[in-house]
Motif scaffolding. Sequence first.
Motif, PDB file in Angstrom:
ATOM      1  N   LEU A   1       0.832  -1.200   0.000  1.00  0.00           N
ATOM      2  CA  LEU A   1       0.000   0.000   0.000  1.00  0.00           C
ATOM      3  C   LEU A   1       0.867   1.251   0.000  1.00  0.00           C
ATOM      4  O   LEU A   1       1.997   1.231   0.512  1.00  0.00           O
ATOM      5  N   ASN A   2       0.299   2.334  -0.535  1.00  0.00           N
ATOM      6  CA  ASN A   2       0.974   3.631  -0.521  1.00  0.00           C
ATOM      7  C   ASN A   2      -0.060   4.713  -0.295  1.00  0.00           C
ATOM      8  O   ASN A   2      -1.251   4.519  -0.563  1.00  0.00           O
ATOM      9  N   ILE A   3       0.408   5.827   0.226  1.00  0.00           N
ATOM     10  CA  ILE A   3      -0.462   6.998   0.321  1.00  0.00           C
ATOM     11  C   ILE A   3       0.132   8.102  -0.536  1.00  0.00           C
ATOM     12  O   ILE A   3       1.341   8.330  -0.529  1.00  0.00           O
ATOM     13  N   HIS A   4      -0.745   8.716  -1.340  1.00  0.00           N
ATOM     14  CA  HIS A   4      -0.306   9.782  -2.234  1.00  0.00           C
ATOM     15  C   HIS A   4      -1.107  11.028  -1.882  1.00  0.00           C
ATOM     16  O   HIS A   4      -2.348  10.961  -1.797  1.00  0.00           O
TER      17      HIS A   4
ATOM     18  N   LYS B   1     -10.564  23.434  -6.426  1.00  0.00           N
ATOM     19  CA  LYS B   1     -11.208  23.903  -5.184  1.00  0.00           C
ATOM     20  C   LYS B   1     -11.300  22.784  -4.149  1.00  0.00           C
ATOM     21  O   LYS B   1     -11.638  23.029  -2.999  1.00  0.00           O
ATOM     22  N   VAL B   2     -11.019  21.560  -4.599  1.00  0.00           N
ATOM     23  CA  VAL B   2     -11.001  20.399  -3.706  1.00  0.00           C
ATOM     24  C   VAL B   2      -9.730  19.611  -3.993  1.00  0.00           C
ATOM     25  O   VAL B   2      -9.344  19.432  -5.162  1.00  0.00           O
ATOM     26  N   HIS B   3      -9.076  19.192  -2.926  1.00  0.00           N
ATOM     27  CA  HIS B   3      -7.806  18.451  -3.031  1.00  0.00           C
ATOM     28  C   HIS B   3      -7.880  17.360  -1.958  1.00  0.00           C
ATOM     29  O   HIS B   3      -8.901  17.253  -1.257  1.00  0.00           O
ATOM     30  N   GLY B   4      -6.827  16.557  -1.828  1.00  0.00           N
ATOM     31  CA  GLY B   4      -6.909  15.531  -0.793  1.00  0.00           C
ATOM     32  C   GLY B   4      -5.805  14.504  -0.869  1.00  0.00           C
ATOM     33  O   GLY B   4      -4.726  14.785  -1.395  1.00  0.00           O
ATOM     34  N   ALA B   5      -6.103  13.299  -0.394  1.00  0.00           N
ATOM     35  CA  ALA B   5      -5.123  12.218  -0.339  1.00  0.00           C
ATOM     36  C   ALA B   5      -5.782  10.908  -0.751  1.00  0.00           C
ATOM     37  O   ALA B   5      -7.003  10.751  -0.628  1.00  0.00           O
ATOM     38  N   SER B   6      -4.931   9.990  -1.214  1.00  0.00           N
ATOM     39  CA  SER B   6      -5.429   8.694  -1.694  1.00  0.00           C
ATOM     40  C   SER B   6      -4.545   7.565  -1.164  1.00  0.00           C
ATOM     41  O   SER B   6      -3.316   7.642  -1.279  1.00  0.00           O
ATOM     42  N   VAL B   7      -5.170   6.535  -0.632  1.00  0.00           N
ATOM     43  CA  VAL B   7      -4.454   5.306  -0.278  1.00  0.00           C
ATOM     44  C   VAL B   7      -4.735   4.306  -1.393  1.00  0.00           C
ATOM     45  O   VAL B   7      -5.897   4.133  -1.788  1.00  0.00           O
TER      46      VAL B   7
END
Length: 202
Positions: A105-108, A130-136
């Motif tokens: 697994l990785n988090i980006h 206007k929206v950003h975030g993170a993904s596993v």
Amino acid sequence: KNIVILISGRGSNMQAIVEAARAEKWPARIAAIISNRADASGLEYAAAAGIPTAVVVSKDYPERSDFDAALRAKIDSYTPDLVVLAGFMRILTAPFVEHYDGRLLNIHPSLLPSFPGLATHQQALSFGVKVHGASVHFVTADLDHGPIVAQAAVPVLQDDTEHVLAERVLAQEHIIYPRAVRWFVEGRLSIENGRVHLADQA
Ligand code: GRF
């Protein structure tokens, strides 16, 4: 279940996972924390937490494939059920990724598939999202494009700097990464034609 976590620096995601595993009494143990840099400050945290640590230094190996082989041997000495990349700043070769297929697994720090690669918060600000975030995501040979396990979204505000936005995203990383790892150790994740399915319970 044995979990091995790979870091390159501060290791704040690693810390969040270690603390969640203990607080929530996961059916798993953090078998080792491994870094490609001897100066990774996360190693101090791991040692203080009583977790075995190891360093496999990239510059000791002439070829990327030699480094990956040494890293794989070190990881496998802990017989992992899951390998977690947490701020691990190396691109891994296809043979390495295939060896851990379905258990890497990785988090980006972006809402993939937007903004793969580096400087994701600057990319977001430059694009004006206007929206950003993170993904596993599960790691595949296609960099930053493996099956997505979890995501979190944050607003991008008018006066955001890269640092302020990165901190807002990081706070969410510390929530979704432990949750995704727990789902894996609970046996609730499966991959069906490139998409992750979360079972109600194992
Ligand atoms: C985080 O933004 C994470 O998304 C990326 O590396 C950064 C540092 O993570 N993979 P950490 O504090 O070392 O866990």
